[in-house]
Enzyme design. Structure first.
Site, PDB file in Angstrom:
ATOM      1  N   PHE C 148       0.514  -1.373   0.312  1.00 52.50           N
ATOM      2  CA  PHE C 148      -0.200   0.031   0.512  1.00 52.50           C
ATOM      3  C   PHE C 148       0.978   1.714   0.069  1.00 52.50           C
ATOM      4  O   PHE C 148       0.493   2.192  -0.472  1.00 52.50           O
ATOM      5  CB  PHE C 148      -1.051  -0.202   1.407  1.00 52.50           C
ATOM      6  CG  PHE C 148      -0.096   0.619   2.658  1.00 52.50           C
ATOM      7  CD1 PHE C 148      -0.117   1.873   3.132  1.00 52.50           C
ATOM      8  CD2 PHE C 148       0.340  -0.708   3.429  1.00 52.50           C
ATOM      9  CE1 PHE C 148       0.862   2.381   3.756  1.00 52.50           C
ATOM     10  CE2 PHE C 148       1.020  -0.443   4.371  1.00 52.50           C
ATOM     11  CZ  PHE C 148       1.101   1.601   4.789  1.00 52.50           C
ATOM     12  N   LYS C 172      -0.982  -7.807  -8.786  1.00 50.06           N
ATOM     13  CA  LYS C 172      -2.076  -7.725  -8.038  1.00 50.06           C
ATOM     14  C   LYS C 172      -1.455  -6.661  -7.005  1.00 50.06           C
ATOM     15  O   LYS C 172      -0.666  -6.242  -5.928  1.00 50.06           O
ATOM     16  CB  LYS C 172      -1.477  -9.077  -7.074  1.00 50.06           C
ATOM     17  CG  LYS C 172      -3.383  -9.911  -5.848  1.00 50.06           C
ATOM     18  CD  LYS C 172      -4.114  -8.619  -4.949  1.00 50.06           C
ATOM     19  CE  LYS C 172      -2.470  -9.043  -4.333  1.00 50.06           C
ATOM     20  NZ  LYS C 172      -3.471  -7.238  -2.983  1.00 50.06           N
ATOM     21  N   GLU C 175      -4.370  -3.834  -1.870  1.00 43.65           N
ATOM     22  CA  GLU C 175      -6.205  -3.443  -1.486  1.00 43.65           C
ATOM     23  C   GLU C 175      -6.716  -2.577  -1.000  1.00 43.65           C
ATOM     24  O   GLU C 175      -7.761  -2.033  -0.883  1.00 43.65           O
ATOM     25  CB  GLU C 175      -6.762  -4.934  -1.157  1.00 43.65           C
ATOM     26  CG  GLU C 175      -6.666  -5.409   0.239  1.00 43.65           C
ATOM     27  CD  GLU C 175      -5.814  -6.148   0.253  1.00 43.65           C
ATOM     28  OE1 GLU C 175      -4.377  -5.956  -0.675  1.00 43.65           O
ATOM     29  OE2 GLU C 175      -5.122  -6.963   1.742  1.00 43.65           O
ATOM     30  N   CYS C 280       9.716   1.633   3.192  1.00 46.50           N
ATOM     31  CA  CYS C 280      10.779   1.194   3.393  1.00 46.50           C
ATOM     32  C   CYS C 280      12.145   1.382   4.137  1.00 46.50           C
ATOM     33  O   CYS C 280      13.031   0.668   3.909  1.00 46.50           O
ATOM     34  CB  CYS C 280      10.980  -0.488   2.529  1.00 46.50           C
ATOM     35  SG  CYS C 280      10.817  -0.486   1.091  1.00 46.50           S
ATOM     36  N   GLU C 382       9.997  -3.639  13.051  1.00 40.62           N
ATOM     37  CA  GLU C 382       9.738  -2.159  12.328  1.00 40.62           C
ATOM     38  C   GLU C 382       8.606  -1.594  12.347  1.00 40.62           C
ATOM     39  O   GLU C 382       7.339  -1.905  12.800  1.00 40.62           O
ATOM     40  CB  GLU C 382       9.664  -2.555  10.953  1.00 40.62           C
ATOM     41  CG  GLU C 382       9.543  -1.819   9.513  1.00 40.62           C
ATOM     42  CD  GLU C 382       9.446  -2.412   8.403  1.00 40.62           C
ATOM     43  OE1 GLU C 382       9.186  -3.071   8.464  1.00 40.62           O
ATOM     44  OE2 GLU C 382       9.701  -1.558   7.465  1.00 40.62           O
TER      45      GLU C 382
END
Lengths: 496, 496, 496, 496
Positions: C148, C172, C175, C280, C382
């Site tokens: 995302f 993909k 969502e 990240c 994280e």
């Protein structure tokens, strides 16, 4: 007295019409004679190379590389003898000759990788059903003309790669110290090279001019002084050859106030005085930024120079040996005199070194000159002796401007700990080989060697990746096959 | 009448002391005037380029590439206009001009990848704690001198990559058809290039000589005839510049007995007559191996040539247009006459084509000459017209020998289905660009273009990978940091 | 409410059996619904990609590149709309979304150079008369699964190069924020890509598992968290696919005593809080070497953080926006709580920011925590929020040891002026992407992106040169032609 | 009886808890015993390699290459002994062992070029004042697991490059013929490799599983059968390692009607029966296109096979030797039986060869089977014996379809003179290594080796360029220096 002849088509031959003495600079006495090739002799060498070309060109690169693997082994096996030969005619101390040879061997190692280095670029489908690829094919006979100061290394910059690429070669080494060069070429022959692939002719301008004008010579590599480099380059080009000609240098080190001063001094000693300063990468000018840095630098250099020993090549304890000729000895002295006359300070004076037992040798001691300015002749010209000059600058920018204003652009160095200073310097300085705390930034054999401005004429640098391109010509093939071949069965009946 | 001036520092300026007519070759009438630059005008252009260099050099390559992306879009947007300008002054039919432009755009596309192409080589640990890397830095101001036959494409071989590499540029296009070249340069300006990075001066030898001798010009790319290429090359080199100079050609196709003959004929038509044969890659000689192949080839060519239409550029149905000048028209006719006089057979005769409505145009019809031999002048020289000559050989070896004996070595082709024949040919033929069933083996933009022998002077080919190396100079940095820096705590007290 | 469907074979189709809300995190309200693909829908997408593969694979790379040139233009043209779509569903402020998009476009630019990038290696004469070359051919249908946090950029790391290499693609995306991803894929379609080459399916684990197990999927690229990356990697591999799976990170900056502290603080702000730390490559730990450096750093950070504004994406004055979900907001708060409970000092507390008018949004303010230790959970995991933790070390060696001991090895940075420190750090640190005074050392598009240790599973990194190798398989051809072919005349009579 | 132990940390050590017989397949008698390593022994080897890593990693690549230069010389010096060791345990005839060894040495030669091969990519100015470069750093300890059929060559595919790249290595060779492998590893040690850099453990699945799961093993290279390759690949990957696993093969040659049939037959003999067909590149299926080609092929093969001699390794006149074990001998016979039972024609029957004086040896004679179809088990599975099967196809397309339908995709070949057929074949066939008139298209050492489909698991191929990437991890550094450093005078006062 021994006569040094030529290596042509696998055989040593002399051509004794014209001869020249070869000296032992450590004693000042002549020790051998070198034959100076006539036009005819050079043409024989070229003809031998031309005959050897077709078969050598068709030998697979991987097979050509095998000769280089054996050549490396032979060079290592005979290293001491080679260093002795270099020392006797050039005056270089053993450790220095060994360093030179080692650098030369590294170029042979690089040439061992020629199958990888010769790979061309392949593109499937540049158009529908059309493929295209490029290849790098050898040129034919190529020539090398090399200087006295690296009789082993500089020829090894050239012919291992030229030959590994499939060319055949005619080398014209310096007539001052030809024996080690000749011995090394014979080792290559011994390594299994077919006759005629490597040829060595000793000689002078007469020989050079044949190489520059003969139609079968396809390329010329040269290392020497800038005026000669310029002549070689324009003459070779006007005769339809490709050429790379490396010339003179005046390599500056900038010493920044934050430098590790002891390290800088230590590095500068070797870079300035090693091989008596007879190196195109010798560090001959130190530009100190700020008077405090300059004062510290000069004081530490003076102290560090005290134990340096100049003397005969045969004593391995010496730090460096004589210069190449009596005439050159005089020339270096004159530069020191002129600097002094121009107002510079001779801090350490090597004009009259005492080399007991070898009074006839061509010696100059390590010399340090402070307060040099850019107007002085000794600054503007290449001295090629064991002389380090210190110039003082008020800022790094001013120091860089000096370097960029000089006609030469071979090597340069900065001493600093500061990443930003190093980056700005390496990005902007108009010099081809840049050291960061490395005063002799000679690229390793798998990079390429070349100066900028009037230090190199040509597009491509010496040895390393550029040499592969220099010693080959690009061929580009575009291929499309017509339809209706055997695949579709049409030609099953061909051609009834 | 429109006057075509110069583009200097972002502005169009005329310098009308000396002027020359620009013709419409389709009508034979002059249509514009081009200003011929004085020494002073060229020096202004060089000065503008020199001023623009530092900032452009420091612009990150990825930003420089953005200009090329926009330039590509503008070229595509204005393609029809560019083709019209080309047609009017050169005589090329629309589809042919479009082909030329498309090839030019592909060079712009290649330049869009400059961040990738400029990557240097990095080596960690060339020695203990020592790193070394090479960079490819721009040269400064570089010049291009381009011919009339590809007013859009050949300049685009040069300046997109030169500029993408960080150089600034002065272009001297052909004074015969300068308008499309100038328009395209203005599109580059419109794409966001800073003023002074691209400059265009129209002119003649006076302008050329400034470019060849001015100290601020660092490199020269040239495309034209061999005698001029040779002059350019030796003059530029003697003035310390790098140079690549592409000259003439005589491109042969070998037609083997197993060739797909219909395909070969079809390919040869376009390759021989397209653009009236005014291409350095035009296929002007077909060497048929065996009389049977020769007879078939000539018969099929004759038949296939019947419907070919020569005529004005403005009619898109024409196959090709006029040649560039009346003088050139005469010269082409003279070659045909001489071939006939030497005993060759003029199978299809285009010496006096009928182009209704454009009787004043410089037309030559498609011409086929059989039984040509290597002794004939029409064989030995470049005709640069719509003339295809057929030579007969008894073997492939004999055919290859003809090609290798010719002074030019630009392009060549073989028609065969046989893998062995194709491989032997491409490996051994002394020609830089080789086609296998491809009669115009012009390398795609991501390969490089260059002939051998007297078709190219220089080490590096045009456009593609070689152009990156040509338009940059290698800098090699060697870096070692002194110990006892901040890592080991020595300067922890800094800067108290 | 808008339903976001799937892009299959050039057409948008919904599959509304299962749906999930898509939120606007700036308001906390759901704004759309996304269809979650069934197994059958994913299989349709794969089938479409499989059908499209043969023709696309045979399209010359230079033609495939044309689609990428047009795609770049369309992305630039629609940049504002894309940023709005990102902002609405992700919460990113416009300048941040623009930065993301820009990085994505750069990957498209790199893909424009695919003809150059796909070049294989060609060797003439690997043996007598034998040639060999390698090619890089596309794999077939490849899949991407993306997170995302970069709905525009991360998919653009993958499919432009995969497609330019000749593959077809099933994506993909996340969502959580699928709309911008879908819009961008439609722009690619609009750029001229044939139907079925790019397909986008929205979905969850059900869709993912089809991609991981379907025999027609040849490779999978994934970016997400480490546990999922590990699952993806081992599942894809066990199903015979190649896979690269990028996971989590904990990126440390070492701040040395000689750092330019104002610069370091300035850099850290953006690196820690930009995009709410949901990157990240976010810099989430600063390791100060020496207490003096630490105290200065914390004081300056605190001051610099005062004016930072968190708020809705729609206000371009905000520095950063909300986190992605209410659950994630809670999780970030919990990490801050746990650090406090573990003894760390919350210097700036963003747990309860006041965002007037958007009280329902998922906001966390910029948070600074000092005196963090390596034992704390907030250090070991994280956080993925706008939280910068400061750890204190007594030496650079100790600081480096912390980094090397952490399970992640994505990015890291050192702030120093000292060349030696920087060199030692970059040479030895066990992290894949290293910054020297660059806190977000995301490689540019023409280098490759990848972490070490548990931050990346696979041999090859994302985008850049490695992606070309990842999205192609090597084929090596060795070719020798039999003698006695048409060249030697033997087969003239073939085969009667 | 001699016991073959392990090489750990520079010392040979045995671990005699579990032992296994090593046979001489030429006599069928056991001749030595090999120690099978326990978990503890393997862990010791890994620990030794881990200890040796830091110093070896920091040894400059050019120094590491020196070991490889010496290794090559030692391998050449001891070639006869190595071939004897191979022959005794594997059964290979001397000329065949020499061929294997030569291929292995070529990989050592490639590793000699590691300084060139390890070069990273350097970009000046990725942004204003920002540089970025990538490096390829060694992984740590890597493992190789190798098969019986090339005890010298396959290990040399792996560890020379792995070690030259700076890794340390644990090799687990085949327990069937470990002596030559061990001897060669000791030569590497003798070449000057520090203790612990190369380690060899003999063993079985127990040893393998330690290598696949131990956290200090960073990568695994495997060559063997497909089921084991698949296990190795998924297990290694699931344990966070990179892996390349090469499996089985069924290599087809298409024989076209226009092939040089005598040449094809000659080539097929060596490719099918050399080394008793125990090669993953053995050519085991000939697909003849058209019955006429098939009939000619079978007739000529039968005739050419008549003089072939199978026998003991010790007689250098033999063409090939025994298979590896009695069990394998039975298995090969069973395949021939099944083909016959399935309706194929056994044209030349090697099931019961008469090898006088060595009746106990594991011999199978050269076998030719015609009329094989794709439904037969002997077609679908890898036989790994001296058996050549002929399948008949009606068109090239049909022949290619067979190849593409087979689960393996290691090597393949086409015999034709037709350029179009060769090009179509090499472009489209789903096989990783393609020969054009070359039946064993094993890439040379400077290209890479790898099959497609179920013949290789992993992204990167073995040896050559891909191996450099496989045995290194990419690190990308981005660097920007802060302003106001020593260049601008700020620290001029340092360190007063």
């Amino acid at each position: 007295m021994t006569i040094i002849g030529h290596l042509i088509d696998g055989t040593i031959q002399a051509d004794i019409t014209r001869m020249q003495d070869v000296y032992n600079p450590s004693t000042g006495e002549p020790s051998k004679q070198v034959a100076l090739a006539s036009v005819d002799t050079v043409e024989q060498a070229i003809a031998a190379a031309q005959r050897a070309f077709p078969a050598w060109r068709n030998t697979p690169p991987a097979k050509r590389a095998q000769v280089m693997f054996r050549f490396k082994a032979l060079l290592e096996q005979h290293a001491d003898k080679i260093c002795e030969l270099i020392g006797e005619e050039h005056g270089k101390i053993h450790h220095d000759a060994m360093g030179e040879l080692q650098r030369g061997i590294e170029n042979v190692e690089y040439a061992c990788g020629v199958p990888q280095l010769l790979k061309g670029e392949h593109s499937r489908n540049v158009g529908p059903g059309i493929d295209s690829w490029s290849e790098f094919q050898p040129l034919g006979v190529v020539a090398g003309i090399t200087p006295f100061n690296f009789p082993a290394m500089v020829p090894l910059w050239m012919y291992p790669m030229a030959i590994a690429c499939g060319n055949t070669f005619v080398l014209k080494p310096s007539e001052r110290d030809p024996t080690s060069t000749m011995f090394i070429a014979q080792l290559l022959q011994e390594a299994g090279l077919p006759d005629g692939v490597i040829n060595v002719v000793n000689g002078d301008k007469e020989a050079v001019d044949v190489l520059l004008t003969h139609p079968d010579i396809k390329a010329v590599s040269f290392v020497g002084s800038t005026p000669i480099a310029e002549y070689i380059y324009s003459t070779a080009n006007a005769n339809g050859k490709r050429c790379q000609a490396l010339g003179g240098a005046k390599n500056h080190a900038i010493v920044m106030p934050d430098a590790d001063m002891d390290n800088a001094v230590n590095q500068l000693l070797g870079a300035a005085f090693g091989s008596s300063g007879e190196r195109c990468m010798a560090l001959s000018v130190a530009v100190a930024v700020g008077d405090q840095a300059a004062d510290t630098l000069v004081a530490k250099l003076k102290e560090a120079m005290a134990p340096l020993k100049v003397g005969a090549y045969s004593d391995r304890e010496n730090d460096f040996g004589p210069v190449i000729t009596r005439a050159h000895q005089e020339k270096v002295r004159d530069y020191i005199n002129s600097a002094e006359a121009d107002g510079a300070t001779v801090v350490v004076d090597g004009r009259n070194p005492n080399v007991a037992g070898h009074e006839g040798g061509f010696y100059i001691g390590a010399t340090l000159i402070d307060n040099v300015t850019t107007q002085m002749q000794s600054y503007q010209e290449e001295i090629f002796g064991p002389v380090l000059q210190v110039v003082r600058a008020n800022s790094m920018e001013e120091a860089m401007q000096m370097i960029d204003n000089h006609e030469y652009g071979n090597g340069t160095c900065i001493f600093t700990r500061d990443g930003e200073a190093a980056r700005y310097f390496s990005d902007n300085i108009q010099v081809g080989m840049v050291g960061i705390n490395v005063p002799l930034p000679v690229p390793v054999s798998y990079h390429s060697f070349g100066g900028w401005k009037r230090s190199l004429f040509g597009d491509l640098h010496a040895y390393g990746p550029d040499s592969v391109r220099f010693y080959t010509k690009r061929k580009t093939i575009t291929q499309r096959w017509p339809s209706s071949g055997v695949r579709e069965g049409v030609s099953f009946a061909f051609p009834s």
